[in-house]
Scaffold this motif. Structure first.
Motif, mmCIF file in Angstrom:
data_model
loop_
_atom_site.group_PDB
_atom_site.id
_atom_site.type_symbol
_atom_site.label_atom_id
_atom_site.label_comp_id
_atom_site.label_asym_id
_atom_site.label_seq_id
_atom_site.Cartn_x
_atom_site.Cartn_y
_atom_site.Cartn_z
ATOM 1 N N UNK A 13 54.071 -35.018 -22.383
ATOM 2 C CA UNK A 13 54.310 -36.327 -22.960
ATOM 3 C C UNK A 13 54.823 -36.220 -24.393
ATOM 4 N N UNK A 14 54.356 -35.201 -25.117
ATOM 5 C CA UNK A 14 54.831 -35.000 -26.488
ATOM 6 C C UNK A 14 56.307 -34.637 -26.501
ATOM 7 N N UNK A 15 56.704 -33.776 -25.577
ATOM 8 C CA UNK A 15 58.100 -33.350 -25.516
ATOM 9 C C UNK A 15 59.013 -34.467 -25.046
ATOM 10 N N UNK A 16 58.540 -35.269 -24.101
ATOM 11 C CA UNK A 16 59.378 -36.321 -23.534
ATOM 12 C C UNK A 16 59.582 -37.490 -24.493
ATOM 13 N N UNK A 17 58.490 -37.916 -25.181
ATOM 14 C CA UNK A 17 58.602 -39.170 -25.933
ATOM 15 C C UNK A 17 57.960 -39.169 -27.317
ATOM 16 N N UNK A 18 56.809 -38.524 -27.464
ATOM 17 C CA UNK A 18 56.045 -38.687 -28.698
ATOM 18 C C UNK A 18 56.761 -38.082 -29.898
#
Length: 328
Positions: A13-18
């Motif tokens: 999730x950090x890589x995709x959006x955060x």
């Protein structure tokens, strides 16, 4: 003032959006990241424009050049890392679910209050335009009084043991199955739209995947103080995906076939109307922007730690109700 961020956890999730949200929101800058493997931490920092990286998250928390910390680690680490960050004087935006238990959430809130920092939880659907529109409809009484809500979220999930997200199936790390993971998102929206909950009935069960620590399917019945009721059904076992949100009221109804998409069908006494309220391309960006603005303006974020605690108490009640019924 530019809010300088540290990011703990560099997974999916950090890589995709955060990371992108922290780096692109106005008055926001991603300065440092932390990941247990040094080589992956260095690569992530370079890819997302962070100046520094740490293999130990405690070093990031001690970084005096940071104003805020985003915690994107597995759920069992949220309380420890949030409390450490608040004790270091950092504002914290924590991924959902807030923690494993309501008592952990309470400790996180107490630490934030004691050290005078903001604490938010990443229930980013709170900022969806479609949720804003539903909030307006419920508040205005345009459809009358809410009577029944039916919410369904089905997402087939059967990772191999070595899959990076396999930890979601381990109760001591993830806390529970789909109700804990993404049912909590829908509970936050239901609380926002229908108000406080009076009683909770929960029925977590393993329908298909018998060898899991957590349920693969769960149904919750929620009775609200307003008199409205809701049924929330979530599943990792159903093949057909669902992301629907329907509210039936005394003078009409609102139907969202795909919450993440944002198409709305309104049925009222005046007839049928179709509306579109699409979500942003980066779902985390409005959440991060609100938290940055909250720091700069000296106010609470839209999704506070108190909201995270309220959701945690409902989720806990769902599992407790099921356990009580099982032992009768």
């Amino acid at each position: 003032m530019i809010v300088r961020w540290g990011l703990i956890g560099c997974g999916d999730i950090a890589a995709k959006r955060v990371a992108a949200a922290l780096g692109s929101a106005p008055n926001s800058s991603l300065v440092a990241v932390a990941r247990r493997r040094a080589d992956l931490a260095a690569e992530f920092a370079a890819r997302h424009g962070a100046k520094r990286w740490h293999a130990d998250w405690r070093d990031l928390v001690r970084d005096t050049d940071l104003d805020a910390v985003y915690i994107a680690t597995p759920v069992n680490l949220h309380a420890e890392q949030t409390i450490a960050a608040t004790e270091a004087g950092k504002h914290v935006l924590c991924e959902k679910p807030m923690a494993l238990t309501p008592s952990e959430c309470e400790r996180m809130l107490a630490a934030a209050r004691a050290h005078g920092v903001r604490l938010g939880v990443a229930y980013y659907r709170h900022h969806y335009p479609i949720v804003t529109r539903l909030r307006e409809l419920m508040a205005s009484g345009a459809l009358g009084q809410p009577v029944v809500a039916v919410v369904q979220a089905f997402e087939m999930f059967d990772p191999a043991p070595d899959h990076p997200r396999a930890w979601f199936l381990k109760k001591e790390i993830a806390g529970g199955g789909p109700m804990f993971d993404f049912g909590c998102h829908r509970i936050e929206v239901l609380l926002e739209l229908l108000g406080p909950i009076r009683t909770v009935h929960g029925f977590p069960a393993t329908v298909r995947f018998q060898n899991r620590d957590v349920e693969d399917t769960c149904t919750a019945h929620l009775d609200f103080e307003s008199g409205a009721q809701a049924t929330l059904i979530v599943s990792h076992a159903a093949q057909e995906p669902r992301d629907s949100f329907d509210i039936y009221c005394t003078q009409g109804s609102a139907h969202v076939e795909v919450l993440n998409k944002g198409d709305l069908r309104l049925v009222a006494q005046s007839g049928l109307r179709q509306e579109r309220h699409p979500a942003p391309l980066n779902l985390h960006l409005p959440l991060v922007q609100d938290f940055v603005d909250a720091i700069r303006e000296g106010r609470e974020p839209a999704v506070t730690g108190e909201i995270g605690l309220a959701v945690a108490r409902v989720v806990d009640a769902i599992y407790s109700a099921a356990l009580s019924a099982y032992h009768r």
